[in-house]
Scaffold this motif. Structure first.
Motif, PDB file in Angstrom:
ATOM      1  N   VAL A 140      30.918 -49.904 -83.282  1.00 22.13           N
ATOM      2  CA  VAL A 140      30.266 -50.723 -84.288  1.00 22.13           C
ATOM      3  C   VAL A 140      30.711 -52.276 -83.840  1.00 22.13           C
ATOM      4  O   VAL A 140      29.666 -53.115 -83.921  1.00 22.13           O
ATOM      5  CB  VAL A 140      31.144 -50.701 -85.722  1.00 22.13           C
ATOM      6  CG1 VAL A 140      30.552 -51.495 -86.617  1.00 22.13           C
ATOM      7  CG2 VAL A 140      30.344 -49.330 -86.305  1.00 22.13           C
ATOM      8  N   PRO A 145      25.333 -49.302 -82.356  1.00 24.14           N
ATOM      9  CA  PRO A 145      25.125 -48.464 -83.592  1.00 24.14           C
ATOM     10  C   PRO A 145      25.096 -47.113 -83.149  1.00 24.14           C
ATOM     11  O   PRO A 145      24.509 -46.648 -82.356  1.00 24.14           O
ATOM     12  CB  PRO A 145      23.920 -48.772 -84.053  1.00 24.14           C
ATOM     13  CG  PRO A 145      23.421 -50.164 -83.621  1.00 24.14           C
ATOM     14  CD  PRO A 145      24.198 -50.192 -82.438  1.00 24.14           C
ATOM     15  N   ASN A 147      24.545 -43.011 -83.528  1.00 26.58           N
ATOM     16  CA  ASN A 147      23.294 -42.327 -83.860  1.00 26.58           C
ATOM     17  C   ASN A 147      23.750 -41.151 -84.792  1.00 26.58           C
ATOM     18  O   ASN A 147      24.865 -41.116 -85.027  1.00 26.58           O
ATOM     19  CB  ASN A 147      22.335 -41.988 -82.696  1.00 26.58           C
ATOM     20  CG  ASN A 147      23.163 -40.976 -81.393  1.00 26.58           C
ATOM     21  OD1 ASN A 147      23.918 -40.243 -81.993  1.00 26.58           O
ATOM     22  ND2 ASN A 147      22.972 -41.183 -80.450  1.00 26.58           N
ATOM     23  N   THR A 148      22.645 -40.597 -85.149  1.00 26.32           N
ATOM     24  CA  THR A 148      22.899 -39.572 -86.026  1.00 26.32           C
ATOM     25  C   THR A 148      23.717 -38.270 -85.483  1.00 26.32           C
ATOM     26  O   THR A 148      24.791 -37.763 -86.227  1.00 26.32           O
ATOM     27  CB  THR A 148      21.812 -38.605 -86.526  1.00 26.32           C
ATOM     28  OG1 THR A 148      20.778 -39.623 -87.307  1.00 26.32           O
ATOM     29  CG2 THR A 148      21.660 -37.536 -87.457  1.00 26.32           C
ATOM     30  N   TYR A 151      27.561 -39.551 -85.439  1.00 25.80           N
ATOM     31  CA  TYR A 151      28.238 -39.212 -86.855  1.00 25.80           C
ATOM     32  C   TYR A 151      28.511 -37.847 -87.150  1.00 25.80           C
ATOM     33  O   TYR A 151      29.526 -37.526 -87.764  1.00 25.80           O
ATOM     34  CB  TYR A 151      27.094 -39.955 -87.838  1.00 25.80           C
ATOM     35  CG  TYR A 151      27.164 -41.450 -88.008  1.00 25.80           C
ATOM     36  CD1 TYR A 151      28.442 -41.934 -88.399  1.00 25.80           C
ATOM     37  CD2 TYR A 151      26.178 -42.290 -87.872  1.00 25.80           C
ATOM     38  CE1 TYR A 151      28.514 -43.247 -88.659  1.00 25.80           C
ATOM     39  CE2 TYR A 151      26.093 -43.627 -87.816  1.00 25.80           C
ATOM     40  CZ  TYR A 151      27.300 -44.174 -88.414  1.00 25.80           C
ATOM     41  OH  TYR A 151      27.464 -45.424 -88.365  1.00 25.80           O
ATOM     42  N   ARG A 173      29.413 -44.781 -94.544  1.00 25.41           N
ATOM     43  CA  ARG A 173      29.039 -45.687 -93.569  1.00 25.41           C
ATOM     44  C   ARG A 173      27.653 -45.350 -92.758  1.00 25.41           C
ATOM     45  O   ARG A 173      26.943 -46.430 -92.655  1.00 25.41           O
ATOM     46  CB  ARG A 173      30.332 -45.753 -92.506  1.00 25.41           C
ATOM     47  CG  ARG A 173      31.446 -46.145 -92.913  1.00 25.41           C
ATOM     48  CD  ARG A 173      32.609 -46.249 -91.874  1.00 25.41           C
ATOM     49  NE  ARG A 173      32.254 -46.546 -90.596  1.00 25.41           N
ATOM     50  CZ  ARG A 173      33.026 -46.414 -89.555  1.00 25.41           C
ATOM     51  NH1 ARG A 173      34.459 -45.973 -89.754  1.00 25.41           N
ATOM     52  NH2 ARG A 173      32.877 -46.991 -88.438  1.00 25.41           N
ATOM     53  N   MET A 174      27.566 -44.236 -92.585  1.00 24.60           N
ATOM     54  CA  MET A 174      26.231 -43.801 -91.986  1.00 24.60           C
ATOM     55  C   MET A 174      24.952 -44.051 -92.999  1.00 24.60           C
ATOM     56  O   MET A 174      23.946 -44.669 -92.219  1.00 24.60           O
ATOM     57  CB  MET A 174      26.277 -42.296 -91.570  1.00 24.60           C
ATOM     58  CG  MET A 174      24.872 -41.602 -91.016  1.00 24.60           C
ATOM     59  SD  MET A 174      25.063 -39.896 -91.292  1.00 24.60           S
ATOM     60  CE  MET A 174      23.473 -39.527 -90.292  1.00 24.60           C
ATOM     61  N   ARG A 175      25.057 -43.815 -94.274  1.00 23.09           N
ATOM     62  CA  ARG A 175      23.867 -44.106 -94.985  1.00 23.09           C
ATOM     63  C   ARG A 175      23.745 -45.701 -94.932  1.00 23.09           C
ATOM     64  O   ARG A 175      22.680 -46.294 -95.139  1.00 23.09           O
ATOM     65  CB  ARG A 175      24.334 -43.406 -96.275  1.00 23.09           C
ATOM     66  CG  ARG A 175      23.922 -41.892 -96.208  1.00 23.09           C
ATOM     67  CD  ARG A 175      23.994 -41.265 -97.633  1.00 23.09           C
ATOM     68  NE  ARG A 175      25.308 -41.304 -98.222  1.00 23.09           N
ATOM     69  CZ  ARG A 175      25.524 -40.620 -99.183  1.00 23.09           C
ATOM     70  NH1 ARG A 175      25.021 -39.885 -99.528  1.00 23.09           N
ATOM     71  NH2 ARG A 175      27.050 -40.525 -99.443  1.00 23.09           N
ATOM     72  N   LEU A 176      24.810 -46.389 -95.108  1.00 23.25           N
ATOM     73  CA  LEU A 176      24.807 -48.045 -95.201  1.00 23.25           C
ATOM     74  C   LEU A 176      24.039 -48.434 -93.927  1.00 23.25           C
ATOM     75  O   LEU A 176      23.244 -49.713 -93.829  1.00 23.25           O
ATOM     76  CB  LEU A 176      26.074 -48.483 -95.353  1.00 23.25           C
ATOM     77  CG  LEU A 176      26.708 -48.425 -96.563  1.00 23.25           C
ATOM     78  CD1 LEU A 176      28.394 -48.926 -96.560  1.00 23.25           C
ATOM     79  CD2 LEU A 176      26.010 -49.114 -97.664  1.00 23.25           C
ATOM     80  N   GLN A 177      24.117 -47.680 -92.957  1.00 21.27           N
ATOM     81  CA  GLN A 177      23.516 -48.162 -91.593  1.00 21.27           C
ATOM     82  C   GLN A 177      21.997 -47.869 -91.793  1.00 21.27           C
ATOM     83  O   GLN A 177      21.182 -48.240 -90.713  1.00 21.27           O
ATOM     84  CB  GLN A 177      23.954 -47.636 -90.264  1.00 21.27           C
ATOM     85  CG  GLN A 177      23.688 -48.195 -88.886  1.00 21.27           C
ATOM     86  CD  GLN A 177      24.139 -47.228 -87.831  1.00 21.27           C
ATOM     87  OE1 GLN A 177      25.599 -46.757 -87.797  1.00 21.27           O
ATOM     88  NE2 GLN A 177      23.491 -47.126 -86.687  1.00 21.27           N
ATOM     89  N   ARG A 179      20.837 -44.697 -91.814  1.00 20.19           N
ATOM     90  CA  ARG A 179      20.838 -43.419 -91.148  1.00 20.19           C
ATOM     91  C   ARG A 179      20.728 -42.373 -92.209  1.00 20.19           C
ATOM     92  O   ARG A 179      21.729 -42.088 -92.860  1.00 20.19           O
ATOM     93  CB  ARG A 179      21.489 -42.954 -90.038  1.00 20.19           C
ATOM     94  CG  ARG A 179      21.286 -44.234 -88.582  1.00 20.19           C
ATOM     95  CD  ARG A 179      22.046 -43.643 -87.366  1.00 20.19           C
ATOM     96  NE  ARG A 179      21.828 -44.503 -86.522  1.00 20.19           N
ATOM     97  CZ  ARG A 179      20.758 -44.458 -85.622  1.00 20.19           C
ATOM     98  NH1 ARG A 179      19.982 -43.690 -85.996  1.00 20.19           N
ATOM     99  NH2 ARG A 179      21.077 -45.314 -84.820  1.00 20.19           N
TER     100      ARG A 179
END
Length: 325
Positions: A140, A145, A147-148, A151, A173-177, A179
């Motif tokens: 980060v 970034p 990727n899925t 994560y 954090r993933m959803r805020l990005q 994804r």
């Protein structure tokens, strides 16, 4: 080519070398001989053969080739290091993979997303999820970034180690990005929470998954069945009557199958809680799916009804009348 007077270049050799290394049926020794006949092998030549050797579990030769490459003043590229790091991580040689990663950085070669993801996946599978979190933060900071897949590896590793709070933070954090978690990612966290005796939180994440529009398909069908069964089972174990039945009804509404063992558990659970209407409802659902209740399931619900005084009294009176006749 030679008959036509064309001299094969290094690029030509590399194409043929790639074909030999990619074909699992092709002997890797043929690829080695081909490599040795290249007048001036470049970084691509070395990278291709190293990958082929690692792929066939000939790690020592692959690492010797890396040393030869450096000795011949052919600078390793990001692909070179990523290839070596990826295979070392897959084999569980995590310290060697981390050492190679540090060497890469010292040489001024910037790791890419594939480099990070390969190393993170190996660390998580090797029970070193804490180290993977450090690498995730580093990605980060370097504006690379995750990727899925990255994560997913981290969340799976954290769940396996029982570090559920950190796993939930990573999901946020993933959803805020931007994804979107898929069924596999939600499933790892939901089943992890169920195994940890936290079924209400698991049910909350199941609701989130449904609201996010994550629907089963032919590939994920069995996974959805397993996730929903796990939540219902965990809720029953904690005595959460109402929530267990709501999750069950939601499962039915979405057309997701229920395992026979889960059907039986619900019948037993509701019968013990003296909620025979819901127990009977589940039995009817079983029959509608042509899932025939076994003797134990029938015994549970019949015993539940038998314990009702009115039913027992009428049955005893009928029995007495039969005896008179």
């Amino acid at each position: 080519m030679r008959a036509a007077g064309f001299v094969p270049t290094t690029a030509t050799h590399n194409v043929l070398l790639k074909a030999h290394c990619s074909d699992a049926a092709a002997p890797i020794d043929d690829a080695v001989r081909l490599f040795r006949n290249i007048p001036k092998p470049d970084a691509c030549s070395y990278n291709t053969l190293m990958d082929g050797l690692f792929r066939r579990s000939r790690r020592a030769e692959a690492q010797e080739l890396f040393s030869e490459m450096v000795a011949n003043d052919i600078a390793p590229t990001v692909v070179t290091y990523t290839t070596v790091i990826s295979w070392l991580a897959r084999e569980g040689s995590l310290d060697d993979a981390l050492e190679m990663f540090d060497e890469m950085v010292r040489r001024g070669i910037a790791p890419n997303v594939v480099t990070y993801s390969s190393l993170i996946d190996g660390l998580c599978k090797g029970g070193r999820a804490a180290s993977s979190l450090e690498l995730l933060d580093r990605m980060v900071k370097e504006v690379k970034p995750p990727n899925t897949i990255t994560y997913s590896s981290v969340i799976n590793g954290l769940c396996k180690e029982g570090r559920l709070r950190e796993a939930m933070e990573v999901l946020d954090r993933m959803r805020l990005q931007g994804r979107k978690p898929d069924a596999g990612l939600f499933g790892k966290l939901i089943i992890g929470l169920c195994d940890a005796g936290r079924p209400v939180e698991a049910a909350n994440y199941l609701d989130e998954m449904v609201l996010a529009g994550v629907q089963p398909n032919r590939v994920t069908w069995s996974l959805h069945v397993r996730i929903n069964d796990a939540v219902v089972t965990a809720l029953c174990a904690k005595g959460e009557v109402g929530r267990a039945f709501r999750v069950y009804q939601s499962t039915r509404t979405r057309g997701i199958s229920t395992e026979p063992s889960t059907f039986h558990l619900l019948v037993e659970f509701f019968s013990q809680k003296n909620n025979l209407d819901k127990a009977a409802h589940v039995v009817l659902d079983m029959l509608s799916e042509r899932c025939i209740p076994d003797t134990e399931t029938w015994d549970v619900i019949v015993s539940g009804y038998w314990s009702k005084k009115k039913v027992r009294k009428e049955a005893e009176e009928m029995w007495n009348q039969l005896r008179v006749i």
